[in-house]
Write an enzyme that holds these catalytic residues in place. Structure first.
Site, PDB file in Angstrom:
ATOM      1  N   ARG A 117     -35.850 -67.501 120.674  1.00 16.89           N
ATOM      2  CA  ARG A 117     -35.310 -67.802 119.349  1.00 16.89           C
ATOM      3  C   ARG A 117     -36.443 -67.618 118.351  1.00 16.89           C
ATOM      4  NH1 ARG A 117     -39.010 -70.698 118.383  1.00 16.89           N
ATOM      5  NH2 ARG A 117     -37.967 -71.398 116.510  1.00 16.89           N
TER       6      ARG A 117
ATOM      7  N   ALA B 194     -37.034 -65.868 114.270  1.00 12.10           N
ATOM      8  CA  ALA B 194     -36.648 -64.571 113.696  1.00 12.10           C
ATOM      9  C   ALA B 194     -37.386 -63.386 114.315  1.00 12.10           C
ATOM     10  CB  ALA B 194     -36.865 -64.617 112.185  1.00 12.10           C
TER      11      ALA B 194
ATOM     12  N   ARG C 226     -26.589 -63.417 117.046  1.00 15.06           N
ATOM     13  CA  ARG C 226     -26.936 -64.435 116.028  1.00 15.06           C
ATOM     14  C   ARG C 226     -26.957 -63.748 114.662  1.00 15.06           C
ATOM     15  NH1 ARG C 226     -31.584 -68.503 117.196  1.00 15.06           N
ATOM     16  NH2 ARG C 226     -30.271 -69.739 115.837  1.00 15.06           N
TER      17      ARG C 226
ATOM     18  N   ASP D   6     -35.838 -66.857 108.013  1.00 10.23           N
ATOM     19  CA  ASP D   6     -35.011 -65.979 108.845  1.00 10.23           C
ATOM     20  C   ASP D   6     -34.470 -64.783 108.061  1.00 10.23           C
ATOM     21  OD1 ASP D   6     -34.813 -68.841 110.123  1.00 10.23           O
ATOM     22  OD2 ASP D   6     -34.458 -67.353 111.680  1.00 10.23           O
TER      23      ASP D   6
HETATM   24  O1  MRU Z   1     -32.514 -71.337 115.418  1.00  8.40           O
HETATM   25  P1  MRU Z   1     -33.910 -70.838 115.573  1.00  8.40           P
HETATM   26  O2  MRU Z   1     -34.772 -71.700 116.443  1.00  8.40           O
HETATM   27  O3  MRU Z   1     -33.968 -69.388 115.980  1.00  8.40           O
HETATM   28  O4  MRU Z   1     -34.481 -70.946 114.110  1.00  8.40           O
HETATM   29  C1  MRU Z   1     -35.797 -70.622 113.850  1.00  8.40           C
HETATM   30  C2  MRU Z   1     -36.207 -70.956 112.481  1.00  8.40           C
HETATM   31  O5  MRU Z   1     -35.446 -71.358 111.629  1.00  8.40           O
HETATM   32  C3  MRU Z   1     -37.570 -70.623 112.159  1.00  8.40           C
HETATM   33  O6  MRU Z   1     -38.096 -71.507 111.227  1.00  8.40           O
HETATM   34  C4  MRU Z   1     -37.455 -69.233 111.596  1.00  8.40           C
HETATM   35  O7  MRU Z   1     -37.052 -68.313 112.571  1.00  8.40           O
HETATM   36  C5  MRU Z   1     -38.566 -68.791 110.820  1.00  8.40           C
HETATM   37  S1  MRU Z   1     -39.960 -68.319 111.724  1.00  8.40           S
HETATM   38  C6  MRU Z   1     -39.482 -67.009 112.638  1.00  8.40           C
END
Ligand code: MRU
Length: 372
Positions: free
Chosen positions: A54, A56, A94, A249
């Site tokens: 997980r 971004a 996603r 994201d």
């Molecule tokens: O749902 P997730 O764990 O994939 O969400 C991740 C986040 O919101 C992070 O803060 C985000 O990806 C920014 S850093 C890559």
């Protein structure tokens, strides 16, 4: 980054033949460290959807390797159709992080330009996926250097004590291929002996702060405290936060930033308390086709069970999930929110720091504005 004494990325190709993708299973961190194999695009899509990977940057790199695995398993006479189906499957996993669709499109574009035998196309897919992963790591390393300047300045002004940085969710190396976005400047400062301390928001419902950010910071030896999601405003009012840095994201061309649900509230509290609020991101997180983040960014709504339940380690050492609300209570579970650009002090990118505005972003990334 190191786990124990060993350097790990979050995703890599296995062994000599490089026909299997390996990932760190983030579902079971911080309680166990496990590496798992992905053999095909279906494995990869499941790993993204069920959040074995997980963040971004990492979902982007995983999707790129997913296309490579699809190429390895594709037949010559239906190669293009199989690639298109793999792209659709990965994009459906996603919706919010722009890195995912960006990486898939870049892979498909690279394959469209590759002529030759099936083996040559597979080789082209491998090279492009690896390039996406390497670029993600390198851009995050550079984000760390740019963000370090902000921490250094605050540290020089402070008479005593560490620079207290609040972060939300996990935007460290686990959310990318290496280094991280929001945490890269923290690691860079720590490695230069600048005293830093991180307030780690637990980040309900999936607790990426408690489980992942706290684990990463512990592995690196960075001083931190876990706080409940609602504590940040109180700490800001009492002068206990010098700086907020989060990841993102998806960031629109006018600088609105989607990030983990709850980020917006931290940004509002930071503005109210005159605390700088920075968003760190590689360029793959920009969505130059979108302007108004609130209206345009798709927000993932996840299984309500994530809100109704909580998972953790029992005294006996087993991992268990328990319900925290009445049986009949229903829940809603939005994964992300949008922080409007006016709350953001600056965007920390691999090309430097810019204002969260169309003009600011255009100064660093003019080629994307010309192309619109
Ligand atoms: O749902 P997730 O764990 O994939 O969400 C991740 C986040 O919101 C992070 O803060 C985000 O990806 C920014 S850093 C890559």
């Amino acid at each position: 980054m190191n786990v124990g004494n060993r350097h790990y990325r979050t995703i890599w190709l296995k062994g000599q033949d490089r026909r299997t993708v390996q990932i760190i299973n983030q579902q079971i961190l911080p309680f166990s460290f496990e590496v798992i194999d992905l053999h095909n695009v279906e494995d990869t899509a499941r790993a993204i959807r069920d959040m074995y990977v997980r963040g971004a940057g990492l979902v982007g790199a995983a999707a790129a390797f997913g296309i490579y695995l699809a190429a390895l398993n594709a037949r010559e006479d239906s190669f293009n159709e199989e690639m298109a189906a793999a792209a659709l499957l990965l994009k459906s996993t996603r919706p919010t992080a722009s890195n995912l669709a960006w990486a898939v499109d870049r892979m498909i574009h690279a394959l469209a330009g590759s002529r030759g035998t099936l083996e040559q196309k597979r080789e082209a897919a491998k090279i492009e996926a690896q390039a996406i992963a390497d670029e993600d790591a390198e851009f995050c390393r550079i984000i760390g250097i740019h963000g370090l300047g902000i921490i250094k300045k605050i540290s020089q002004k402070k008479e005593r004590g560490p620079v207290n940085i609040l972060t939300h969710c996990n935007a460290g190396w686990l959310a990318f291929v290496d280094f991280g976005s929001a945490l890269a400047p923290v690691y860079a400062a720590f490695d230069q002996d600048i005293p830093v301390h991180v307030w780690v928001d637990e980040t309900r419902p999936r607790n990426q702060g408690a489980g992942l950010t706290a684990w990463e910071l512990s592995e690196h030896g960075v001083s931190h405290d876990l706080i409940s999601d609602n504590a940040g405003g109180h700490l800001m009012q009492h002068g206990l936060v010098d700086l907020v840095i989060t990841g993102a994201d998806r960031v629109t061309r006018q600088g609105d930033a989607a990030n983990k649900i709850g980020t917006y509230l931290k940004a509002v509290a930071a503005k109210e308390n005159n605390i700088p609020f920075y968003v760190a991101l590689p360029s793959s997180t920009f969505d130059f086709t979108m302007l108004d983040g609130l209206k345009e960014i798709p927000i993932e709504e996840r299984d309500p069970q994530e809100v109704r339940n909580i998972t953790g380690k029992t005294e006996k050492g087993t991992i268990e999930t328990v319900q925290i609300c009445p049986e009949a209570t229903t829940a809603r579970n939005w994964g992300f929110d949008v922080t409007p650009a006016r709350y953001i002090s600056g965007l920390i990118t691999e090309r430097g720091i810019c204002k969260a505005s169309e003009k600011g972003i255009c100064e660093l990334f003019p080629e994307y504005f010309r192309a619109q």
